[in-house]
Design a protein around this motif. Structure first.
Motif, PDB file in Angstrom:
ATOM      1  N   LEU A  43      37.440  18.241  21.743  1.00 35.87           N
ATOM      2  CA  LEU A  43      36.801  18.184  20.428  1.00 35.87           C
ATOM      3  C   LEU A  43      35.336  17.779  20.575  1.00 35.87           C
ATOM      4  O   LEU A  43      34.945  17.167  21.567  1.00 35.87           O
ATOM      5  CB  LEU A  43      37.494  17.151  19.527  1.00 35.87           C
ATOM      6  N   ARG A  44      34.562  18.102  19.542  1.00 37.52           N
ATOM      7  CA  ARG A  44      33.170  17.651  19.506  1.00 37.52           C
ATOM      8  C   ARG A  44      32.787  17.321  18.064  1.00 37.52           C
ATOM      9  O   ARG A  44      33.066  18.095  17.144  1.00 37.52           O
ATOM     10  CB  ARG A  44      32.231  18.708  20.072  1.00 37.52           C
ATOM     11  N   LEU A  45      32.145  16.167  17.882  1.00 37.22           N
ATOM     12  CA  LEU A  45      31.624  15.751  16.595  1.00 37.22           C
ATOM     13  C   LEU A  45      30.121  15.554  16.739  1.00 37.22           C
ATOM     14  O   LEU A  45      29.666  14.812  17.623  1.00 37.22           O
ATOM     15  CB  LEU A  45      32.253  14.433  16.117  1.00 37.22           C
ATOM     16  N   ASP A  46      29.341  16.241  15.897  1.00 30.07           N
ATOM     17  CA  ASP A  46      27.885  16.118  15.912  1.00 30.07           C
ATOM     18  C   ASP A  46      27.417  15.591  14.558  1.00 30.07           C
ATOM     19  O   ASP A  46      27.610  16.246  13.522  1.00 30.07           O
ATOM     20  CB  ASP A  46      27.233  17.478  16.189  1.00 30.07           C
ATOM     21  N   PHE A  47      26.797  14.423  14.556  1.00 25.85           N
ATOM     22  CA  PHE A  47      26.261  13.815  13.348  1.00 25.85           C
ATOM     23  C   PHE A  47      24.846  14.315  13.129  1.00 25.85           C
ATOM     24  O   PHE A  47      23.993  14.212  14.016  1.00 25.85           O
ATOM     25  CB  PHE A  47      26.294  12.289  13.502  1.00 25.85           C
ATOM     26  N   ASN A  48      24.565  14.860  11.931  1.00 29.90           N
ATOM     27  CA  ASN A  48      23.246  15.460  11.679  1.00 29.90           C
ATOM     28  C   ASN A  48      22.229  14.476  11.104  1.00 29.90           C
ATOM     29  O   ASN A  48      21.118  14.867  10.748  1.00 29.90           O
ATOM     30  CB  ASN A  48      23.377  16.678  10.764  1.00 29.90           C
TER      31      ASN A  48
END
Length: 279
Positions: A43-48
């Motif tokens: 999984l990957r989570l990218d906070f903008n």
């Protein structure tokens, strides 16, 4: 679930459903994705960099109390200090921040319970939040002990219990799966005996029917964890906005990745891009 998932939106607390194991869903914007099926997937989570208040939708540079902007944190009853310390409830003094909210959330039946999440602990919750509250704490067993008329009374009973038992979870031990075996029925009887004088005093002041010891069944819970981490490393989106790793388990409100753990509830209101990568 073989297809690649790629969605963007505001992160929400993970909805849960009791079962063997507990069933988890990740909520990103209006999309809900079952998580149990993703165990073993990268999984990957990218906070903008954008955070929005979960109450008023105001853009905020910092999240308070797991999802609120500072003005809402200062004015909402849900963020008042008595939520964390219910024995400090001031509704009866006429100073509740939002009396109508207090009537629907605090002046209703609450449960004082014993749980085993990293060892024995006492806790309180609205009756309607059983067993969700237990799952959010990562309890493997929990049992109702006392039912009371209001949150304030639940807080007073909890204070009496805290002289004999912890009221917090050791979250590191919980995430390592280091949970001792306990007989919660026996622990309940022991605790009720220890606080018997306190309960009698509270009943004398608030009424016999306001506080009821119960002989209800407990609930055992299991969690979708493939591998328990030997050491706990935490991911923090404020410091490292990109989080990636293979999902090895879910417990409480934590995703357990092979690269570390992340508390999803802590980052409620954060706008992220959530992806399931090709393994």
């Amino acid at each position: 679930m073989n297809e690649l998932i790629d969605i963007t939106g505001r992160l929400r607390k993970m909805p849960v459903e009791a079962g063997h194991p507990v069933s988890y869903t990740i909520a990103v914007g209006d999309t809900r994705i079952p998580l149990n099926d993703l165990i073993g997937r990268p999984l990957r989570l990218d906070f903008n960099g954008v955070i929005r208040c979960i109450h008023c939708d105001r853009k905020t540079n910092k999240s308070f109390n797991q999802g609120f902007c500072f003005p809402c944190f200062r004015k909402l009853a849900a963020c008042d200090s008595c939520i964390m310390s219910p024995e400090k409830c001031h509704y009866h003094l006429g100073t509740c921040r939002e009396p109508e909210w207090g009537e629907t959330h605090c002046m209703i039946e609450h449960v004082v319970y014993l749980a085993n999440s990293s060892g024995l602990k006492v806790g309180i919750t609205r009756a309607s939040q059983v067993p969700t509250r237990w799952i959010d704490q990562g309890a493997v067993d929990a049992i109702p002990m006392v039912r009371v008329a209001t949150r304030y009374l639940a807080g007073l009973v909890e204070v009496a219990c805290k002289a004999h038992v912890a009221d917090r979870t050791n979250w590191q031990r919980m995430l390592k799966g280091e949970v001792p075996e306990l007989d919660l029925k026996e622990e309940r009887e022991r605790m009720l005996a220890l606080i018997a004088d306190d309960l009698d005093a509270l009943r004398a002041e608030h009424g016999e029917d306001a506080i009821r010891a119960v002989d209800e069944q407990g609930l055992g819970l299991s969690y979708p964890v493939q591998t328990w981490p030997a050491k706990i490393k935490t991911h923090n989106l404020d410091k490292t906005p990109e989080v990636e790793g293979t999902l090895e388990g879910i417990k409480g409100q934590y995703l357990i990745l092979d690269t570390g753990v992340i508390n999803i509830r802590k980052f409620t209101g954060y706008e992220i891009r959530f992806r399931v990568l090709e393994g």
